[in-house]
Design an enzyme around this catalytic site. Structure first.
Site, PDB file in Angstrom:
ATOM      1  CG  HIS A  86      -1.867   1.016   1.437  1.00 50.55           C
ATOM      2  ND1 HIS A  86      -1.560   2.310   1.771  1.00 50.55           N
ATOM      3  CD2 HIS A  86      -3.224   0.983   1.293  1.00 50.55           C
ATOM      4  CE1 HIS A  86      -2.668   3.017   1.839  1.00 50.55           C
ATOM      5  NE2 HIS A  86      -3.700   2.234   1.554  1.00 50.55           N
ATOM      6  CG  ASP A 107       0.800  -1.949   6.276  1.00 53.22           C
ATOM      7  OD1 ASP A 107      -0.161  -1.976   7.069  1.00 53.22           O
ATOM      8  OD2 ASP A 107       0.736  -1.428   5.146  1.00 53.22           O
ATOM      9  CD  GLN A 137      -6.644  -4.401   4.457  1.00 57.71           C
ATOM     10  OE1 GLN A 137      -7.552  -5.173   4.761  1.00 57.71           O
ATOM     11  NE2 GLN A 137      -6.868  -3.144   4.105  1.00 57.71           N
ATOM     12  CE  LYS A 180      -7.427  -0.021   6.359  1.00 58.56           C
ATOM     13  NZ  LYS A 180      -7.949   0.306   5.037  1.00 58.56           N
ATOM     14  CB  CYS A 218      -3.703   3.132  -1.562  1.00 56.13           C
ATOM     15  SG  CYS A 218      -4.910   4.406  -1.265  1.00 56.13           S
TER      16      CYS A 218
HETATM   17  N1  PLP Z   1      -1.594  -0.439   4.711  1.00 58.79           N
HETATM   18  C1  PLP Z   1      -2.521  -1.236   4.191  1.00 58.79           C
HETATM   19  C2  PLP Z   1      -2.153  -2.635   3.790  1.00 58.79           C
HETATM   20  C3  PLP Z   1      -3.826  -0.774   4.028  1.00 58.79           C
HETATM   21  O1  PLP Z   1      -4.760  -1.572   3.511  1.00 58.79           O
HETATM   22  C4  PLP Z   1      -4.140   0.550   4.423  1.00 58.79           C
HETATM   23  C5  PLP Z   1      -5.491   1.087   4.214  1.00 58.79           C
HETATM   24  O2  PLP Z   1      -6.212   0.658   3.348  1.00 58.79           O
HETATM   25  C6  PLP Z   1      -3.129   1.330   4.981  1.00 58.79           C
HETATM   26  C7  PLP Z   1      -1.861   0.800   5.115  1.00 58.79           C
HETATM   27  C8  PLP Z   1      -3.390   2.734   5.435  1.00 58.79           C
HETATM   28  O3  PLP Z   1      -4.310   2.745   6.484  1.00 58.79           O
HETATM   29  P1  PLP Z   1      -4.894   4.118   7.038  1.00 58.79           P
HETATM   30  O4  PLP Z   1      -5.416   4.855   5.830  1.00 58.79           O
HETATM   31  O5  PLP Z   1      -5.977   3.709   7.961  1.00 58.79           O
HETATM   32  O6  PLP Z   1      -3.792   4.850   7.687  1.00 58.79           O
END
Ligand code: PLP
Length: 405
Positions: A122, A199, A202, A225, A363
């Site tokens: 992401h 990270d 998910q 999430k 993203c």
């Molecule tokens: N990393 C992953 C794998 C994600 O799916 C997301 C959000 O979709 C993020 C990071 C970023 O999360 P946030 O926008 O809640 O900071």
């Protein structure tokens, strides 16, 4: 105890609403999950009973707010098996959590050092390291994925060396659903002396997470999430690292002593939490994790596996549809493209039928380019989705196909 999806659904008020007279079929859980009533109640209760600033108040409301807020930290620490509650840093979400680490790393890196990420990142776990490398003259290495959408483990290992200072990868890919072998990747990175950030955006909502067992140095996730509110998340890190990590923001709360010329930093966790925090958010996330953790998480995982298995069967039999991401070990993410239409059209036409999915690059623009697709349509399942909703998705897609043909 059997998993009772009907009883779970009843706790989520939004799931009984309609869209244009049709029952909502919410399949956009990788973007954000819905909130159970107890989380909504915890937030309302904070604002109606003890709204106050935390830590510095000399009155009853401040004491109660502080207890709830710090109690939420204890719940998170317990859920992820942190060695100490001070290792749980409140952030605005995964993005800010990764930024805290990457910003600090940018100051610690020197030219020639290396940071390893993967092709399935992401943007939050890519652009952050990219910029830290640019600022310091370090080199960003990107570990490739296989055609199935799994990390190529051999290629990953071949990128690691004594130059590697940080290895960052997702617990679960948001675009493909691939579950990465976190322990194995971490062990390989540790063998060359690198720090590891996972990270967990998910990963957090799909089962128990034990940060000590995973062996990583940092684990980041977002409240929204995992059935909690938006605007709140967690950076977990080993206390020995966080206590020395370059501070992120400066100001109130994160200091222990200030003069006009200088300042000393507070102890953990406060040294990385400048300013008035998102108190209601932290309380809401604490309640979400309390609620989630009292479920049978094995049964939750089985339920989600049944949903993705059925969705995969139907997708494979669906003419003109190609699944993007076929890793054997996946969460409930079905990314796909169809011959007939652009993902945006698919999303639009499903929405007309009350079915909410996500379309676009999720993203993960470099990943879409790597896969040679403009984007995908993505249905993502959660704890409260049913097999009937999976069927409804494919009935909906049949109509989409007819409309686009
Ligand atoms: N990393 C992953 C794998 C994600 O799916 C997301 C959000 O979709 C993020 C990071 C970023 O999360 P946030 O926008 O809640 O900071």
């Amino acid at each position: 105890m059997a998993f009772d999806v009907a009883a779970i659904r009843q706790q989520f008020p939004i799931l009984s609403r309609e869209v244009d007279g049709k029952p909502l079929v919410y399949l956009d859980n990788a973007a954000t999950t819905q909130k159970p009533q107890c989380v909504i109640d915890a937030i309302v209760d904070y604002y109606t009973q003890c709204n106050s600033n935390v830590h510095r108040g000399a009155h009853r409301l401040a004491d109660e707010a502080t207890q709830r807020y710090e109690g939420a930290r204890d719940i998170i620490a317990g859920f992820i098996n942190a060695a100490a509650r001070e290792e749980v840093i409140w952030t605005s979400g995964t993005t800010e959590a990764i930024n805290i680490v990457a910003h600090g790393l940018g100051q610690l890196l020197k030219a020639g050092d290396e940071v390893v990420v993967t092709e399935m990142e992401h943007h939050a776990n890519l652009v952050t390291w990219q910029q830290a490398c640019k600022q310091s003259g370090a080199i960003l290495r990107v570990a490739p994925i296989t055609e199935l959408g799994e990390l190529d483990l051999q290629a990953f290992e071949s990128l690691l060396s004594s130059q590697t200072k940080m290895v960052a990868f997702p617990h679960v890919s948001n675009s493909l659903g691939t579950i990465n072998p976190v322990k194995q990747l971490t062990a390989k990175a540790k063998a060359v002396g690198a720090w590891v950030l996972v990270d967990g955006a998910q990963g957090i909502a799909h089962g128990a997470v034990d940060v000590q067992d995973l062996g990583c140095d940092f684990y980041a996730f977002s409240g929204h999430k995992v059935f909690g509110p938006t605007g709140i998340g967690v950076l977990w890190g080993k206390a020995s690292l966080l206590a020395e990590w370059p501070v992120w923001q400066t100001g109130g709360e994160m200091i222990s002593e200030v003069s006009y010329q200088d300042a000393r930093w507070n102890v953990l966790p406060y040294r990385l939490e400048a300013g008035t925090p998102h108190i209601a958010g932290a309380i809401g996330l604490g309640e979400a994790i309390r609620w989630f953790s009292q479920l049978d998480l094995e049964a939750v995982a089985d339920h989600e596996r049944a949903l993705i298995q059925r969705a995969t069967e139907l997708a494979e039999a669906f003419e003109g549809l190609t699944i993007v991401g076929n890793a054997p070990d996946k969460t409930g993410v079905l990314s796909f493209v169809m011959n007939e239409g652009h993902p945006a059209d698919i999303g639009f036409l499903l929405d007309r039928q009350g079915i909410a999915i996500r379309t676009g690059h999720h993203c993960a623009e470099p990943l879409m380019n790597r896969l040679g697709v403009p984007g995908t349509a993505r249905a993502s399942f959660s704890i409260y989705n049913t097999l009937d909703e999976v069927e409804a998705l494919f009935e909906g897609l049949k109509k989409v196909r007819m409309m686009l043909a």
